[in-house]
Design a protein around this motif. Structure first.
Motif, short mmCIF file in Angstrom:
data_model
loop_
_atom_site.label_atom_id
_atom_site.label_comp_id
_atom_site.label_asym_id
_atom_site.label_seq_id
_atom_site.Cartn_x
_atom_site.Cartn_y
_atom_site.Cartn_z
N LYS A 72 -9.11 5.84 -2.83
CA LYS A 72 -8.68 5.73 -4.46
C LYS A 72 -7.86 4.61 -4.11
O LYS A 72 -7.74 3.76 -5.26
CB LYS A 72 -8.20 7.08 -4.76
CG LYS A 72 -7.59 6.89 -6.20
CD LYS A 72 -6.98 8.08 -6.76
CE LYS A 72 -6.42 7.83 -8.39
NZ LYS A 72 -5.84 9.11 -8.78
N THR A 73 -6.76 4.43 -3.54
CA THR A 73 -5.74 3.47 -3.52
C THR A 73 -6.15 2.18 -3.05
O THR A 73 -5.97 1.06 -3.64
CB THR A 73 -4.62 3.89 -2.68
OG1 THR A 73 -4.02 5.18 -3.39
CG2 THR A 73 -3.32 2.74 -2.83
N ILE A 79 0.92 -1.25 0.08
CA ILE A 79 0.17 0.13 0.07
C ILE A 79 0.97 1.34 0.02
O ILE A 79 0.62 2.22 -0.76
CB ILE A 79 -1.05 -0.16 1.38
CG1 ILE A 79 -2.23 -1.06 1.21
CG2 ILE A 79 -1.62 1.21 1.37
CD1 ILE A 79 -3.18 -1.26 2.03
N GLU A 112 2.08 2.14 -3.34
CA GLU A 112 1.02 2.44 -4.20
C GLU A 112 0.60 4.00 -3.94
O GLU A 112 0.00 4.68 -4.63
CB GLU A 112 -0.04 1.66 -4.36
CG GLU A 112 0.12 0.33 -4.79
CD GLU A 112 -0.91 -0.68 -4.73
OE1 GLU A 112 -2.12 -0.34 -4.43
OE2 GLU A 112 -0.57 -1.94 -4.86
N LEU A 113 0.78 4.51 -2.68
CA LEU A 113 0.25 5.78 -2.21
C LEU A 113 1.15 6.72 -2.95
O LEU A 113 2.46 6.76 -3.30
CB LEU A 113 0.23 5.83 -0.90
CG LEU A 113 -0.67 5.10 -0.21
CD1 LEU A 113 -0.28 5.03 1.44
CD2 LEU A 113 -2.08 5.58 -0.17
N SER A 114 0.60 8.06 -3.18
CA SER A 114 1.43 9.17 -3.82
C SER A 114 2.27 9.64 -2.61
O SER A 114 2.04 9.41 -1.53
CB SER A 114 0.63 10.29 -4.29
OG SER A 114 0.07 10.80 -3.40
N GLY A 159 -6.87 9.98 -0.61
CA GLY A 159 -5.95 9.15 -1.06
C GLY A 159 -6.05 7.45 -0.65
O GLY A 159 -5.79 6.78 -1.55
N TRP A 160 -6.39 7.25 0.54
CA TRP A 160 -6.82 5.96 1.13
C TRP A 160 -7.82 5.45 0.15
O TRP A 160 -7.82 4.07 -0.21
CB TRP A 160 -6.88 5.89 2.46
CG TRP A 160 -6.94 4.53 2.70
CD1 TRP A 160 -7.98 3.72 3.08
CD2 TRP A 160 -5.81 3.88 3.46
NE1 TRP A 160 -7.52 2.23 3.76
CE2 TRP A 160 -6.18 2.58 3.87
CE3 TRP A 160 -4.45 4.07 3.61
CZ2 TRP A 160 -5.40 1.47 4.27
CZ3 TRP A 160 -3.56 3.15 3.98
CH2 TRP A 160 -4.02 1.86 4.47
#
Length: 347
Positions: free
Chosen positions: A170-171, A51, A54-56, A167-168
């Motif tokens: 979407k990811t 995770i 994958e997060l920005s 963010g969470w």
């Protein structure tokens, strides 16, 4: 002295169930930023690393901020302030809230007698903030959190909560939305079908595994299923309400049960037993209750190591802690053999 009891019955609480993908989002953020507990969660440590990758970078930075100030708690508190059918409606609600209401919703409820102090703290009254902090000085993070919520620039907090939520979502949530909502719905439907066969206290114990007795000023227990924090129950208190975010049952994780997949309780139980130090701790706790300091002295190993082992034993529901003292749950320990037998006989 003889006592005549004129009470017709003991006061208890009512129960309610609800589920929302937004609570799963909030608890996921909490679990991600609670680094010390990753080894006790059902998801392997690699899951959290994936995770992170994958997060920005912007979301990662804000999640580091979450870890520092425990803003996941603010997010969960705000999610309880209204009904939200989507993340967008929550963000819109958050941005139109006046400053004092944001602080009031985010500040923890620590009892009815502190509510006026909590209200004053939401208006940044220094004496009230200090009093509220002092009233929960032994809590792991509440004092520092109360100070932060009472003083933070609300526009900064709103922007921060928007970034981590979007963010969470979407990811992690969006790619698994159908699966997550289906398992949460299955679990609630299963539990509701059984509700009428239990008293409120029996029902809470059936759902959570916790023998939660009525306590003053609590009139309702709210049961919310969650997947990401399995095998833990996560507890919080709202005015008049005790909330349990409980781990959904094994049979509701997948629509079709795999007879070769061991139940979570069995897996965590035997994992907890598979270590020499943890077996020593269990034997010590069968003799009497211990504090962390006492166990550290008895085992002659670092306190952080003992705490690590205790966390795994607690995750397996073999050990519980109350007022900083650890004790054995002998019934759960003894039931592991029965759980193993049922698993082996599963068709």
């Amino acid at each position: 002295m003889k006592i005549m009891n004129l009470n017709s019955m003991r006061e208890t609480y009512s129960t309610q169930m609800k589920y929302s993908i937004l609570f799963e989002m909030g608890l996921g953020i909490a679990a991600y930023t609670y680094y010390d507990f990753h080894h006790t969660l059902e998801k392997p440590t690699g899951y959290w690393e994936d995770i992170k990758n994958e997060l920005s970078s912007t979301v990662q930075k804000e999640l580091n901020y979450t870890h520092k100030y425990n803003t996941w708690f603010a997010l969960l508190q705000l999610l309880h302030s209204n009904h939200f059918d989507s993340l967008q409606t929550f963000i819109e609600f958050l941005y139109q809230l006046p400053e004092s209401k944001v602080r009031r919703y985010c500040l923890p409820y620590i009892g009815s007698r502190h509510e006026e102090t909590r209200r004053k703290a939401s208006h940044k009254e220094e004496e009230a903030i200090a009093s509220l902090m002092n009233s929960c000085k032994h809590h792991k993070f509440f004092p520092a959190y109360i100070e932060y919520i009472s003083m933070v620039d609300i526009d900064v907090l709103k922007k921060h909560l928007k970034i981590i939520s979007e963010g969470w979502y979407k990811t992690v949530i969006e790619p698994n939305y159908t699966e997550f909502t289906a398992m949460l719905e299955r679990d609630v439907q299963q539990k509701r079908a059984l509700y009428s066969t239990y008293t409120s206290e029996e029902f809470v114990k059936h759902v959570t595994g916790i023998d939660y007795q009525p306590e003053p000023s609590i009139h309702q227990v709210l049961l919310i299923p969650q997947y990401v924090y399995r095998p833990w129950n996560v507890e919080t208190t709202l005015p008049g309400v005790k909330v349990f975010y409980y781990p959904i049952s094994d049979e509701n994780v997948h629509e079709i049960e795999d007879p070769y997949s061991p139940p979570s309780a069995l897996l965590h139980g035997y994992k907890a037993l598979g270590d020499e130090t943890r077996l020593k701790i269990i034997k010590l706790l069968t003799e009497k209750d211990y504090s962390l300091q006492e166990l550290t002295k008895k085992l002659t190993i670092p306190k952080s190591t003992v705490h690590h082992h205790l966390a795994l034993l607690r995750a397996a529901w073999i050990v519980k802690v109350h007022k900083s003292r650890y004790y054995i749950q002998i019934e759960n320990l003894n039931s592991l053999q029965e759980k193993l037998q049922r698993f082996l006989e599963r068709k």
